[in-house]
Write an enzyme that holds these catalytic residues in place. Structure first.
Site, mmCIF file in Angstrom:
data_model
loop_
_atom_site.group_PDB
_atom_site.id
_atom_site.type_symbol
_atom_site.label_atom_id
_atom_site.label_comp_id
_atom_site.label_asym_id
_atom_site.label_seq_id
_atom_site.Cartn_x
_atom_site.Cartn_y
_atom_site.Cartn_z
ATOM 1 C CG ASP A 123 -2.280 1.012 1.127
ATOM 2 O OD1 ASP A 123 -3.348 0.030 0.448
ATOM 3 O OD2 ASP A 123 -1.714 2.097 0.705
ATOM 4 C CB SER B 241 -11.053 -2.715 -7.541
ATOM 5 O OG SER B 241 -10.006 -2.778 -6.579
ATOM 6 C CB CYS C 156 -20.150 -1.272 -1.591
ATOM 7 S SG CYS C 156 -18.532 -0.744 -1.173
ATOM 8 C CB VAL D 95 -6.700 0.915 -5.132
ATOM 9 C CG1 VAL D 95 -5.232 0.266 -5.433
ATOM 10 C CG2 VAL D 95 -6.981 1.101 -6.502
ATOM 11 C CG ASN D 96 -9.692 3.989 -2.973
ATOM 12 O OD1 ASN D 96 -8.367 3.627 -3.002
ATOM 13 N ND2 ASN D 96 -9.124 5.420 -2.319
ATOM 14 C CE LYS E 84 -16.889 1.741 -3.629
ATOM 15 N NZ LYS E 84 -16.924 1.214 -4.901
ATOM 16 C CE LYS F 3 -19.492 -6.763 -4.892
ATOM 17 N NZ LYS F 3 -19.392 -6.775 -3.386
#
Ligand code: NAD
Ligand code: UGA
Length: 480
Positions: free
Chosen positions: A33, A127, A272, A86-87, A275, A216
């Site tokens: 990270d 992700s 999530c 990652v975000n 988003k 997803k």
């Protein structure tokens, strides 16, 4: 020895890789990270996230075949399989602002992989990303490839916070999407072999890339839609005298519908659901499907309505003003058993009450004062960027105090709002709380965890989501 490197040591990267390391002792797993503080915490006794069971798993593998490092480039270069976790925040500015996924972090990770790689690699999207992201990543990698071959796989994660370790040990399914070429199929097989160390083969689903990416987003949209459906019913229950728990039970008994995920609440939160639905809406709009976009948008609208409705109930019940009244807020995390506050409904509820000039005394067993102050001063969507990129908030909200005990929070308060379903809130001594509060004393239960009849016996005026209304509340209707 197969080497795995995971870029992103967050809520997904950390626990997922720890479980892979535990179940596959012959694989070396390094989680990297750019955040030095996160990696330092992963290497310490105070892990950066609270998740039941996580500490045991990390302690067993760390230093054996599980490592946490900030040396991103070295470990990516050495790996056979690179997970990218990652975000993927919602864009705050420019094209698609407020809806589209911001793939800045993803793209920089992909460019870095292309820069440092010296051997062929399987790159795995962990992700949650818009459909067709794999194609964009493939383009970045192949245009900078220096002869190195990459296979892109989509392997979305379905874990829920608070139960992450159990979800990873016993997943309902593992989904792997890949190209339907001989090389693509081979890469899918390699990743399948990792999961097959502990997941039954018939639960490892393989699809094409776009199905995996879309599944997803679809799964999160379906889950959130169930909550908005039951929350919409909760408003109607209050208006008619029906009880949302009874309605949800009766509806859920139908095996085609099922009983899970039908708990009415003050609204869903978490990093999530909102988003991913906004992202889905944007993709539908971009594909010329406004009706489909509108359909999914409604899930978010009902969730916002539910939070507003809750605030209005509080204010309307207390003679239409909470100005300068102390209100105890029990629970700030977006659900129990996590310290995560991302998109927690508590933020909107607290902001709503502060807008009416209330004084808040907040207690959550896992959330720090610093985090609460940051959440209450931060702009929408800013939270999903690494901490060093987040705007610092020099001001704190003065009408907010954060305390470390439910009894302290409720002392001299006019009302208690329960916003997270922590088990300890079920076991509080409500008689003691009542005795130390201003009268009339109110409890607004945003999670339906208290026994309203028992609390009424003590003397409280109680509001529970979607339940027959207290006579007091009937006389003080809230206009949404
Ligand atoms: P997170 O913010 O906790 O972690 C992401 C990490 O990536 C951060 O620590 C950040 O510093 C790091 N990072 C960003 N860019 C980097 C780069 N270029 N190089 C190295 N590190 C970098 O996010 P999360 O909750 O773990 O979510 C990650 C993804 O997984 C998101 O797409 C999310 O939608 C998805 N997801 C999350 C959950 C969940 O429960 N949180 C569940 C399923 C899927
Ligand atoms: C959710 C999904 O459950 C995971 O499968 C998914 O991987 C993850 O999102 C993700 O992509 O990030 P999570 O947000 O961690 O997991 O937690 P949930 O248990 O789904 O709860 C989400 C929100 O819905 C919480 O605020 C919770 O309190 C609320 N909720 C949940 C309800 O209000 N009612 C319910 O019946 C269930």
């Amino acid at each position: 020895m197969v080497k795995i490197c995971c870029i992103g040591a967050g809520y997904v990267g950390g626990p997922t890789m720890a479980v892979i390391a535990l179940k596959c002792p012959k694989i070396e797993v390094v989680v990297v990270d750019i955040s030095v503080s996160r990696i330092t915490a992963w290497n310490s006794d105070q892990l950066p996230i609270y998740e039941p069971g996580l500490e045991d798993v990390v302690k067993e593998c760390r230093g054996r075949n599980l490592f946490f490092s900030t040396d991103v480039e070295k470990h990516v270069a050495e790996a056979d399989i690179v997970f990218v976790s990652v975000n993927t925040p919602t864009k705050t500015t420019g094209l698609g602002a407020g809806k589209a996924a911001d793939l800045t972090y993803w793209e920089s990770a992909a460019r870095m992989i292309a820069d440092v790689s010296k051997s062929d690699k399987i790159v795995v999207e962990k992700s949650t990303v818009p459909v067709k992201t794999a194609e964009a990543i493939e383009k970045i990698l192949t245009h900078n490839s220096k002869g190195i071959k990459y296979q892109i796989l989509s392997n979305p994660e379905f874990l829920a916070e608070g139960t992450a370790i159990q979800d990873l040990f016993n997943p309902d399914r593992v989904l792997i999407g890949g190209r339907e070429t001989p090389e693509g199929l081979k890469a899918v097989q390699s990743l399948k072999e990792v999961y097959a160390q502990w997941v039954p083969e018939d639960q490892i689903l393989t699809t094409n890339l776009w199905s995996a990416e879309l599944s997803k987003l679809a799964a999160n949209a379906f889950l959130a839609q169930r909550i908005s459906s039951v929350n919409a019913m909760s408003a109607l229950c209050e208006a008619t005298g029906a009880d949302v728990t009874e309605v949800a039970y009766a509806v859920g008994k139908d095996t085609r519908i099922g009983s899970k995920f039908l708990n009415a609440s003050v609204g869903f939160g978490g990093s999530c659901f909102q988003k991913d639905i906004l992202n889905l809406v944007y993709i539908c709009e971009c594909n010329g499907l406004p009706e489909v976009a509108e359909y999914w948008k409604q899930v978010i609208k009902v969730n916002d309505y539910q939070k507003t409705r809750f605030v209005n109930r509080v204010v309307a019940s207390m003679f239409n003003t909470v100005s300068n009244k102390k209100i105890a807020v029990l629970g700030f995390a977006f659900k129990k058993d996590t310290g995560d506050t991302r998109e927690t409904p508590a933020i909107d509820v607290c902001k709503g009450l502060l807008g009416d000039k209330a004084r808040l005394s907040i207690y959550d067993p896992q959330v720090t004062e610093d985090q609460i102050q940051r959440d209450l001063t931060m702009k929408k969507f800013d939270w999903d960027h690494p901490i060093h990129l987040q705007p610092t908030s020099p001001t704190t909200v003065k009408q907010v105090s954060v305390v470390w005990d439910a009894y302290e929070a409720t002392k001299d308060a006019h009302a208690v709002c329960i916003l997270t379903e922590w088990d300890e809130f079920k076991k509080l001594d409500y008689k003691r709380i009542f005795d130390n509060m201003q009268k009339p004393a109110f409890v607004f239960d945003g999670r339906n965890i208290v026994n309203a009849d028992e609390l009424r016996q003590i003397g409280f005026i109680v509001y529970s989501i979607g339940k027959p209304l207290d006579p007091w509340l009937k006389d003080m209707p809230a206009v949404a």
